[in-house]
Design a protein around this motif. Structure first.
Motif, PDB file in Angstrom:
ATOM      1  N   THR A  80       0.829  -1.217   0.000  1.00 23.94           N
ATOM      2  CA  THR A  80       0.000   0.000   0.000  1.00 23.94           C
ATOM      3  C   THR A  80       0.858   1.260   0.000  1.00 23.94           C
ATOM      4  OG1 THR A  80      -0.148  -0.155   2.413  1.00 23.94           O
ATOM      5  CG2 THR A  80      -1.950  -1.133   1.137  1.00 23.94           C
ATOM      6  N   ASN A  82       3.221   1.658  -2.032  1.00 24.09           N
ATOM      7  CA  ASN A  82       3.665   1.736  -3.428  1.00 24.09           C
ATOM      8  C   ASN A  82       5.053   1.152  -3.664  1.00 24.09           C
ATOM      9  OD1 ASN A  82       2.459   2.468  -5.937  1.00 24.09           O
ATOM     10  ND2 ASN A  82       3.977   4.077  -6.194  1.00 24.09           N
ATOM     11  N   ASP A 191      -2.292   2.487  -4.204  1.00 26.79           N
ATOM     12  CA  ASP A 191      -3.667   2.893  -3.909  1.00 26.79           C
ATOM     13  C   ASP A 191      -4.694   1.959  -4.540  1.00 26.79           C
ATOM     14  OD1 ASP A 191      -2.738   5.034  -2.446  1.00 26.79           O
ATOM     15  OD2 ASP A 191      -2.819   6.434  -4.134  1.00 26.79           O
TER      16      ASP A 191
END
Length: 775
Positions: A80, A82, A191
């Motif tokens: 989450t 990235n 995301d």
């Protein structure tokens, strides 16, 4: 138990998995393999590993799941935050796989390089083969690794498109984001994690790989810094020797100096008096075949390596010698010559060599000898084992973690599922660390003693009790017709087989015949390859490029001899020998050829590619101008591991009359290139490795004992002796070939041929410095 065959013998697959990967790989269908990786189901297959930023404290990430992350397969995980976590399932020993594999994933996934983080896989069959040898890491996993990334990319784009209510075809993944250019919207991979986990994985047939025109890294000339480069340079990485555990003791082992000898008696009193020595343990004697089993002997257990080493020196051991005590290298060579006289195992047969050469007046015959060699990696074998409550945690500098895991299970009785094997960085390997004897030693001792044990091989032990590259004697004979064309070629070879390590008494080469012997690419009407029988007296294993070293030295040197005999330019004669551009079908010449485990249709023996690297290296070296410039050059070329490499070596005459190796040029065609900088480095390393073989390196024995012990008498090319190296890589659209090994075989014959150009004398025995011609 699963078995596979070498030279007709049935061997346990777990003990011989590396040979299977290197020489006689059995192809597995893409579908069956992908199913094993989780591509054909909606389940998320999980990966485990360790962070590339770990230091000596070793923070291993061996959790069983990462529920908050998107993990469509065992190689890729997106967090989450990235980060794109790449699980590297092959061992890093300087070849750069922990950089090249992430490059594949970054390109196919559309990830920013700054978002890539690398974890090292533990030994686990879910990754496919983890054996880092045979130059297979890229060529065997090129498509599968890309497919793992393409699957993730497809799902991320689908999740973004669903969120935006647009067609996935309108979106693309760039720099760790999904972008919809029409509406100027973008969203980070991180995301999308929650949404993408709700999706079904796409059928692998529907996943599209990028075209080569879309590559940013693959097959490009861009340089990518090594993932571990800075940490290696600053000492912030974990090699096998760096692993330390609480309450750990160090073991140094006095192994039998002669293969399969036994401990008759020993006195440990003096050793136990040395400060720091805490215990003395006798290991089980080795019963041949050697396999990956420990050699036996007496282990000295101490608080540190120095104390353990001094304790080992203080031991008094009486050995019960094995049959190998009678072995001497000089006598072995005589036996090999006799074997050539009676060699009758035909490996390839084209035309009628026997009739052509019988009574021929223009018959040319030469013999070539390559001595026994040893890997001698800068970091000798190391392993740490911790046995507790029926479970093993093992840290090892190993090229073959799965084979090591199997070996430990078989020798200790601990179930494989209870053995966690962590792969450290390797301080070199060259094939030595694909054998698991050092890992097994640590495991056996830890289980017996009940505390963590680090087994440390000293340099002398690694050189004197290793798995060796077998010595080789080859006899080549050719006839020349009235038009100065080669009309026949007979290649006889005698060398102890690798199979002897896996079956006691094996004396005939098997898979080795595929490595530059039966696949000689010359367009000669009558051609035969024959093998003789030779017994082994030491453990034999595969060394960098394996018996391509022996066969390339003989083949390329003899080709140069024939050129001199007919008074033709060696480069032009070599191209003439190879003949027209074609794909060679060895099945029509009574030869069984494994092609390094690759589909012969995808990776044919392509003479056009071989000729191309010869022409390129000749151009780069100024070959055609050498006579006017009074330069002395030698040329050689070889196909191995489905790649093509040609080399030119230059020697110069010194005022003393001696020679000096001045420069080596290499031209390489290894197909599609993932990491060009690493290819250059591998070829440069091959030039130094090959020049060591050509000039300095030799292992011999007396009464079964290896005579060499360290780098003072097992010589390698030193800094002041190293030639300048020029590498030219031909980037093409062919499937990836091997890189780590193909650069080695043509180096020694190129140097020997350059020596002939400078002196007019032909030297057919390695190493060349024994002839007192080099400064």
């Amino acid at each position: 138990m699963n078995y596979f065959s070498i030279s007709g013998e049935q061997l346990p697959a777990s003990f011989a998995v590396t040979i299977a990967d290197s020489i006689v790989v059995k192809n597995v269908s893409r579908r069956s393999f992908l199913k094993g990786l989780g591509f054909a189901s909606s389940a998320f297959v999980l990966a485990a590993g360790w962070s590339s930023s770990t230091h000596a404290s070793i923070k291993w990430n061996d959790k069983e799941n990462h529920p908050a992350d998107f993990e469509p397969n065992v190689y890729v995980r997106i967090t989450t935050s990235n980060d794109v976590i790449v699980t590297c399932h092959r061992s890093e020993m300087g070849q750069g796989i922990r950089t090249s594999m992430p490059m594949l994933i970054a390109d196919e996934l559309g990830a920013a390089w700054s978002s890539i983080k690398v974890e090292q896989a533990l030994a686990n069959s879910k990754y496919g083969s983890q054996n880092t040898d045979g130059s297979t890491s890229i060529r065997k996993f090129y498509e599968l690794i890309r497919l793992s990334a393409a699957t993730a990319r497809t799902m991320l784009i689908t999740a973004a498109a669903n969120q935006w209510q647009v067609e996935p075809s309108e979106c693309e993944a760039i720099d760790s984001k999904v972008i919809h250019s029409v509406s100027n919207r973008s969203i980070l991979f991180g995301d999308l994690v929650a949404e993408v986990q709700k999706l079904e994985e796409p059928a692998y047939e529907s996943v599209r790989l990028k075209s080569s025109k879309q590559f940013r890294w693959i097959n490009q000339s861009k340089k990518v810094p090594l993932v571990d480069g800075f940490d290696i340079a600053t000492g912030n990485t974990t090699f096998g020797i760096d692993v330390y555990l609480p309450n750990m003791k160090v073991a140094v082992i006095a192994r039998p100096p002669v293969l399969a000898s036994k401990v008759k008696s020993f006195d440990s009193a003096a050793a136990l008096e040395i400060s720091g020595v805490v215990d003395i343990v006798q290991l089980d004697d080795l019963v041949e075949p050697a396999l990956y089993k420990p050699m036996g002997g007496i282990a000295v257990i101490a608080n540190n390596t120095w104390a353990a080493e001094q304790g080992r020196k203080a031991l008094k051991i009486e050995w019960e010698w094995s049959e190998h005590r009678t072995h001497n290298s000089q006598e072995q060579r005589k036996q090999m010559s006799e074997s050539l006289d009676h060699a009758d195992t035909i490996l390839r047969d084209k035309g009628d060599v026997e009739k052509t050469q019988s009574g021929a007046k223009n018959l040319i015959t030469s013999e070539y000898y390559v001595p026994r060699l040893v890997h001698a990696p800068m970091e000798p074998p190391m392993a740490v084992a911790d046995y507790k409550d029926g479970n093993f945690n093992i840290w090892a500098s190993t090229q073959a973690p799965q084979a090591a895991q199997d070996t430990v299970a078989q020798l200790t009785g601990v179930k494989k599922k209870n053995i966690n094997l962590y792969v450290t960085l390797l301080g070199g390997g060259f094939g030595r660390k694909s054998k698991a004897d050092h890992v097994a030693e640590a495991a056996i001792l830890s289980k017996r003693l009940g505390y963590p044990i680090k087994v440390t091989w000293l340099r002398e032990e690694d050189i004197q009790q290793s798995y060796y590259h077998a010595e080789s004697l080859q006899r080549l004979s050719s006839t020349i017709d009235v038009n100065n064309q080669v009309e026949s070629w007979l290649h006889r070879v005698a060398e102890p087989p690798i199979g002897a390590t896996f079956q006691k008494g094996a004396d005939l080469i098997g898979g080795e015949s595929n490595l530059g012997l039966i696949d000689v690419p010359f367009n000669i009407p009558h051609l035969r390859c024959v093998a003789g029988r030779v017994k082994a007296h030491h453990r034999i294993g595969w060394l960098r490029s394996v018996t391509n070293i022996n066969h390339a030295f003989a083949v390329s040197s003899f080709a140069d001899e024939l050129a001199a005999h007919v008074k033709k330019d060696p480069k032009d004669f070599l191209l003439e020998l190879i003949g027209p551009d074609r794909k060679i079908d060895l099945s029509k010449e009574k030869a069984e050829y494994s092609n390094y485990g690759e589909d012969i249709n995808q990776h044919p023996i392509d003479t056009g590619r071989l000729k191309q690297v010869i022409k390129r290296v000749a151009q780069n070296s100024g070959w055609d101008k050498r006579a006017k410039q009074n330069r002395f050059l030698g040329i050689a070329a070889h196909r191995s591991f489905v790649s093509y490499v040609a080399a030119v070596a230059e020697v110069e005459k010194l005022a003393s009359g001696k020679l000096k190796l001045k420069k080596i040029w290499i031209a390489c065609d290894c197909g599609t290139v993932v990491n060009l900088d690493r290819v250059h480095s591998q070829m440069e390393g091959a030039a130094i490795f090959g020049s060591s073989i050509a000039l300095y390196s030799e292992i011999n024995s007396t009464q079964g004992v290896i005579n060499q012990s360290n780098f003072h008498d097992y010589r390698l090319t030193r800094m002041n002796e190293a030639p300048e190296v020029d590498v030219d890589v031909i980037i093409s659209e062919h499937p990836p070939g091997g890189v780590g090994e193909p650069g080695v075989p043509p180096i020694a014959p190129a140097i020997a041929n350059a020596v002939f150009a400078a002196t007019g004398k032909r030297y057919r025995d390695l190493p060349l410095t024994q002839h007192n011609i080099f400064d």
